[in-house]
Write an enzyme that holds these catalytic residues in place. Sequence first.
Site, PDB file in Angstrom:
ATOM      1  N   ASP A  93      -4.905  33.167  39.830  1.00 26.66           N
ATOM      2  CA  ASP A  93      -3.618  33.211  38.933  1.00 26.66           C
ATOM      3  C   ASP A  93      -3.755  33.373  37.502  1.00 26.66           C
ATOM      4  O   ASP A  93      -2.781  34.317  37.025  1.00 26.66           O
ATOM      5  CB  ASP A  93      -3.017  31.721  39.192  1.00 26.66           C
ATOM      6  CG  ASP A  93      -1.391  32.084  39.517  1.00 26.66           C
ATOM      7  OD1 ASP A  93      -1.004  33.212  39.649  1.00 26.66           O
ATOM      8  OD2 ASP A  93      -0.638  31.063  39.640  1.00 26.66           O
ATOM      9  N   LYS A 179       8.235  22.414  34.942  1.00 26.19           N
ATOM     10  CA  LYS A 179       8.463  23.804  35.356  1.00 26.19           C
ATOM     11  C   LYS A 179       7.195  24.653  34.755  1.00 26.19           C
ATOM     12  O   LYS A 179       6.906  24.749  33.653  1.00 26.19           O
ATOM     13  CB  LYS A 179       9.476  24.515  34.525  1.00 26.19           C
ATOM     14  CG  LYS A 179       9.964  25.845  34.909  1.00 26.19           C
ATOM     15  CD  LYS A 179      10.604  26.797  34.237  1.00 26.19           C
ATOM     16  CE  LYS A 179       9.663  27.566  33.220  1.00 26.19           C
ATOM     17  NZ  LYS A 179       8.901  28.666  33.732  1.00 26.19           N
ATOM     18  N   GLY A 232       4.013  25.729  24.661  1.00 23.02           N
ATOM     19  CA  GLY A 232       4.250  27.054  24.607  1.00 23.02           C
ATOM     20  C   GLY A 232       4.496  27.769  23.221  1.00 23.02           C
ATOM     21  O   GLY A 232       3.760  27.294  22.373  1.00 23.02           O
ATOM     22  N   THR A 236       9.939  30.051  21.414  1.00 24.61           N
ATOM     23  CA  THR A 236      10.617  28.974  22.670  1.00 24.61           C
ATOM     24  C   THR A 236      10.679  27.875  22.404  1.00 24.61           C
ATOM     25  O   THR A 236      11.570  27.281  22.813  1.00 24.61           O
ATOM     26  CB  THR A 236       9.606  29.432  24.055  1.00 24.61           C
ATOM     27  OG1 THR A 236       9.444  30.727  24.123  1.00 24.61           O
ATOM     28  CG2 THR A 236      10.457  28.938  25.237  1.00 24.61           C
ATOM     29  N   GLY A 237       9.712  27.450  21.734  1.00 19.92           N
ATOM     30  CA  GLY A 237       9.875  25.728  21.098  1.00 19.92           C
ATOM     31  C   GLY A 237      10.977  25.630  20.209  1.00 19.92           C
ATOM     32  O   GLY A 237      11.723  24.585  20.515  1.00 19.92           O
ATOM     33  N   GLU A 254       4.092  21.261  21.602  1.00 19.75           N
ATOM     34  CA  GLU A 254       2.916  21.744  21.450  1.00 19.75           C
ATOM     35  C   GLU A 254       2.862  23.278  21.347  1.00 19.75           C
ATOM     36  O   GLU A 254       3.153  23.888  22.246  1.00 19.75           O
ATOM     37  CB  GLU A 254       1.943  21.241  22.559  1.00 19.75           C
ATOM     38  CG  GLU A 254       1.799  19.753  22.910  1.00 19.75           C
ATOM     39  CD  GLU A 254       1.155  19.033  21.824  1.00 19.75           C
ATOM     40  OE1 GLU A 254       0.103  19.764  21.065  1.00 19.75           O
ATOM     41  OE2 GLU A 254       0.993  17.981  21.711  1.00 19.75           O
ATOM     42  N   CYS A 288      -4.370  27.768  22.511  1.00 19.92           N
ATOM     43  CA  CYS A 288      -3.723  27.470  21.401  1.00 19.92           C
ATOM     44  C   CYS A 288      -4.597  27.053  20.209  1.00 19.92           C
ATOM     45  O   CYS A 288      -4.043  27.281  18.919  1.00 19.92           O
ATOM     46  CB  CYS A 288      -2.538  26.434  21.548  1.00 19.92           C
ATOM     47  SG  CYS A 288      -3.454  25.029  22.610  1.00 19.92           S
ATOM     48  N   GLU A 387      -0.702  34.372  15.385  1.00 19.91           N
ATOM     49  CA  GLU A 387      -1.394  34.303  16.623  1.00 19.91           C
ATOM     50  C   GLU A 387      -1.532  35.446  17.552  1.00 19.91           C
ATOM     51  O   GLU A 387      -0.444  35.947  18.007  1.00 19.91           O
ATOM     52  CB  GLU A 387      -0.650  32.902  17.705  1.00 19.91           C
ATOM     53  CG  GLU A 387      -1.556  32.701  18.298  1.00 19.91           C
ATOM     54  CD  GLU A 387      -0.886  31.178  19.232  1.00 19.91           C
ATOM     55  OE1 GLU A 387       0.235  31.368  19.593  1.00 19.91           O
ATOM     56  OE2 GLU A 387      -1.393  30.466  19.695  1.00 19.91           O
TER      57      GLU A 387
HETATM   58  P1  NAD Z   1       6.133  31.153  26.445  1.00 21.16           P
HETATM   59  O1  NAD Z   1       6.859  30.137  25.216  1.00 21.16           O
HETATM   60  O2  NAD Z   1       6.729  32.195  26.421  1.00 21.16           O
HETATM   61  O3  NAD Z   1       6.353  30.140  27.676  1.00 21.16           O
HETATM   62  C1  NAD Z   1       6.025  28.966  27.858  1.00 21.16           C
HETATM   63  C2  NAD Z   1       6.938  28.431  28.981  1.00 21.16           C
HETATM   64  O4  NAD Z   1       8.211  28.285  28.543  1.00 21.16           O
HETATM   65  C3  NAD Z   1       6.776  29.193  30.038  1.00 21.16           C
HETATM   66  O5  NAD Z   1       7.007  28.033  31.207  1.00 21.16           O
HETATM   67  C4  NAD Z   1       8.370  29.846  30.167  1.00 21.16           C
HETATM   68  O6  NAD Z   1       8.818  30.050  31.541  1.00 21.16           O
HETATM   69  C5  NAD Z   1       9.091  28.917  29.553  1.00 21.16           C
HETATM   70  N1  NAD Z   1      10.247  29.549  28.774  1.00 21.16           N
HETATM   71  C6  NAD Z   1      10.344  30.755  28.174  1.00 21.16           C
HETATM   72  N2  NAD Z   1      11.588  30.808  27.803  1.00 21.16           N
HETATM   73  C7  NAD Z   1      12.150  29.808  27.988  1.00 21.16           C
HETATM   74  C8  NAD Z   1      13.613  29.411  27.589  1.00 21.16           C
HETATM   75  N3  NAD Z   1      14.374  30.221  26.737  1.00 21.16           N
HETATM   76  N4  NAD Z   1      13.924  28.165  27.888  1.00 21.16           N
HETATM   77  C9  NAD Z   1      13.193  27.409  28.316  1.00 21.16           C
HETATM   78  N5  NAD Z   1      11.988  27.597  28.840  1.00 21.16           N
HETATM   79  C10 NAD Z   1      11.401  28.846  28.453  1.00 21.16           C
HETATM   80  O7  NAD Z   1       4.534  30.585  25.935  1.00 21.16           O
HETATM   81  P2  NAD Z   1       3.502  31.297  26.808  1.00 21.16           P
HETATM   82  O8  NAD Z   1       3.281  32.909  26.534  1.00 21.16           O
HETATM   83  O9  NAD Z   1       3.577  30.792  28.238  1.00 21.16           O
HETATM   84  O10 NAD Z   1       2.069  30.605  26.074  1.00 21.16           O
HETATM   85  C11 NAD Z   1       1.559  31.037  25.060  1.00 21.16           C
HETATM   86  C12 NAD Z   1       1.971  30.100  23.791  1.00 21.16           C
HETATM   87  O11 NAD Z   1       1.850  28.670  24.206  1.00 21.16           O
HETATM   88  C13 NAD Z   1       0.913  30.488  22.644  1.00 21.16           C
HETATM   89  O12 NAD Z   1       1.663  30.706  21.606  1.00 21.16           O
HETATM   90  C14 NAD Z   1      -0.013  29.190  22.515  1.00 21.16           C
HETATM   91  O13 NAD Z   1      -0.490  28.834  21.249  1.00 21.16           O
HETATM   92  C15 NAD Z   1       0.990  28.070  23.033  1.00 21.16           C
HETATM   93  N6  NAD Z   1      -0.153  26.865  23.744  1.00 21.16           N
HETATM   94  C16 NAD Z   1       0.249  25.850  22.792  1.00 21.16           C
HETATM   95  C17 NAD Z   1      -0.739  24.783  23.204  1.00 21.16           C
HETATM   96  C18 NAD Z   1      -0.664  23.334  22.470  1.00 21.16           C
HETATM   97  O14 NAD Z   1      -1.331  22.282  23.050  1.00 21.16           O
HETATM   98  N7  NAD Z   1      -0.224  23.548  21.220  1.00 21.16           N
HETATM   99  C19 NAD Z   1      -1.469  24.784  24.400  1.00 21.16           C
HETATM  100  C20 NAD Z   1      -1.162  26.151  25.348  1.00 21.16           C
HETATM  101  C21 NAD Z   1      -0.406  27.114  24.665  1.00 21.16           C
END
Ligand code: NAD
Length: 493
Positions: A93, A179, A232, A236-237, A254, A288, A387
Amino acid sequence: MKSYEHLFIDGRWVAPVKHGRFETIDPATEEVIANVAAASAEDVDLAVKAARRAFDEGPWPRMRGVERAAVLRRIGKGIRDRLEELARIEVRDNGKPLPEARWDLGDAAGCFEFYAGLAEKLDENAETPVALSDERFSSVARREPVGVAGAIIPWNFPMLMGAWKVAPALAAGCTMVLKPSELTPLTALELADIAANADLPPGVLNVVTGLGRDAGAPLSEHPGIDKLAFTGSVPTGSRIMQAAARDIKNVSLELGGKSPFIVFDDSDIDAAVEWIMFGIFWNQGEVCSATSRVLVQRGIYDRLLERLEEQTRKITIGNGLQDGVLLGPLVSRGQYDKVHEAVERGLSEGARLVTGGGRPAHLERGYFMEPVVFADVPADAYIWNEEIFGPVVCVRAFDDEAEAVRSANDSRFGLAAAVMSRDLARCERVARALRAGIVWINCSQPTFTEAPWGGYKQSGIGRELGEWGLNNYLETKQITRYDSDKPWGWYIK
Ligand code: NAD
C-alpha cells in the site's frame, strides 16, 4: 467478515450509504491492490453516532483501566500474530521496504502494550488530592476521558500513526472514529478487524475509509466529536483547526517539518554520513521528522559531501518486498510529481545537485526516484525552506556554533532537530538552544513510545506518545467538597 469494500461501524462491517469506492494502488507496480469503501458525510454521521452511544451508554469509559488494558493487550497480540502479513500489506500500500514495515508493525503492537500499562495505572492515579489554601474544603483533580475522538491520519506510517492515536484514546476510555489516508487505507481496516477479534465493545473504534474532502472534512466538522487528533500537512491541519474552532473542540495537531541536522567538524565522518542518510532516506524521506536540512561545519564540508555522495549512490532501490531494498517508491504519482518539481526548483534556484533525482535505469514502472543530495543550497531557496517529503537532502556549510543554531532555528517549522559532535557539552548546549519538539544528539530519527513527540511553531500543537499522549485524551475535573460543620453564612447569618 472484514472486507475492504466495507466500513467498520458499531462493531459491524457495513457498505457505504452511497456505495462509494476508490482504488488503492501499489506504488511499486502501479497496479490496483484493492477497491476500498469511500465514506461520505452520511457514513461519518453513523460512525460518530455509534461512537457517541458507546461513550454515553456503553461499558468502555466505565470499565476499570485494567479491563481496558486487557483488550489493548489483545489488540497488541493480534498485530504481532499477523505481523508478517500486515507488514506485506503495508509495503504494497505504501511502498516502504519490508524490514521497515516489520519495524512499524512491531512498534504499533508495542504502542498498544505501552498504553495498556498506562490504562492499568489510571486505576490508581486517576485522582490526585489538591492542597487548598482554605482548610474548610478538600479537593481532588480527576482525569476522565475527553469523550468521542476523531482521528485523521496520513499515509507515511499508516498502521503506526493509527496506533499512536487509537491506543492512548482507548486507554483513556474514549471512543473514536478513525479515518486513514485514502492512499494507504488497508491496515486501518485490518486494525478494526483485530480490535473486533480482541472483543473491543461495538462502537468503541469505528473506521471510515475515504477521501479527505468527503470523509475527513465531515468528521472534523461533526458536532458529536469532542476531540480531533490530526497528523498530516500544515494546510489540512489549519483547516481542521478552523473546523474545531466552530464548536470549540479539543484539538491536537502533528504537522510537517523541515528539520535541521548540525554536524560539527570534530564528528566522525562515517557516523555523520550514516545518520544523515538514515535521517532523510529512511521511509523514502516521507517522514515528518526527516532531517532534510543538513548544516555541516566548513572544516569537513567537502570530505563529508564526497562520502555522502559515494554512499548515496550505493543505495539499493526497488520494490520494498525484494530482499536488500533500502529505498522503495514514493507513495503515489502525486507525491512523485511533487518531489520531482522540488528537485527542478532546487536546480533553478542555484543549488548544486551532487547526485540523484533521476529514474533508476532498471525500474520501468513505479514511482521510483534516485535519492537526491543537494549542496551549497541558498538559504532562501524553496528546497531549503519547504518540506519536500521525499528522499532529498539539502546541505549547507557553516562556520561557528552561533551561526549553526541561528540557521537551524530560522524556519516556520519546529518538529525535530539533530546535532552531532564529539564534544558532548556542546551538543547539550545546542540541543537546548534549538527550537524544536524533538532533538537528537549524535543520531537522527530513533523514536520511542515512552518519550513525548510533537512540534513547536507550525509543526503542531500538543504531544503524542508517552504519558503526554494519554493526556491528549483526558479531561481534568476538579471535585471540591465543603467539609466544615459551620454554615457558609453569606446570605443566611
Ligand atoms: P494531508 O494533510 O494531505 O492528509 C492527511 C489526512 O488528512 C488524510 O487522511 C487526508 O485524507 C485528510 N484530509 C485531507 N483533506 C482534509 C480535509 N479538508 N479535512 C479533513 N481531513 C482531510 O497529509 P498527507 O499528505 O497524508 O501527509 C503528509 C504530511 O503529514 C506531511 O506534511 C508530514 O510532515 C505530515 N506528517 C506529520 C507527522 C507528525 O508526527 N508530525 C507524521 C506523519 C506525517
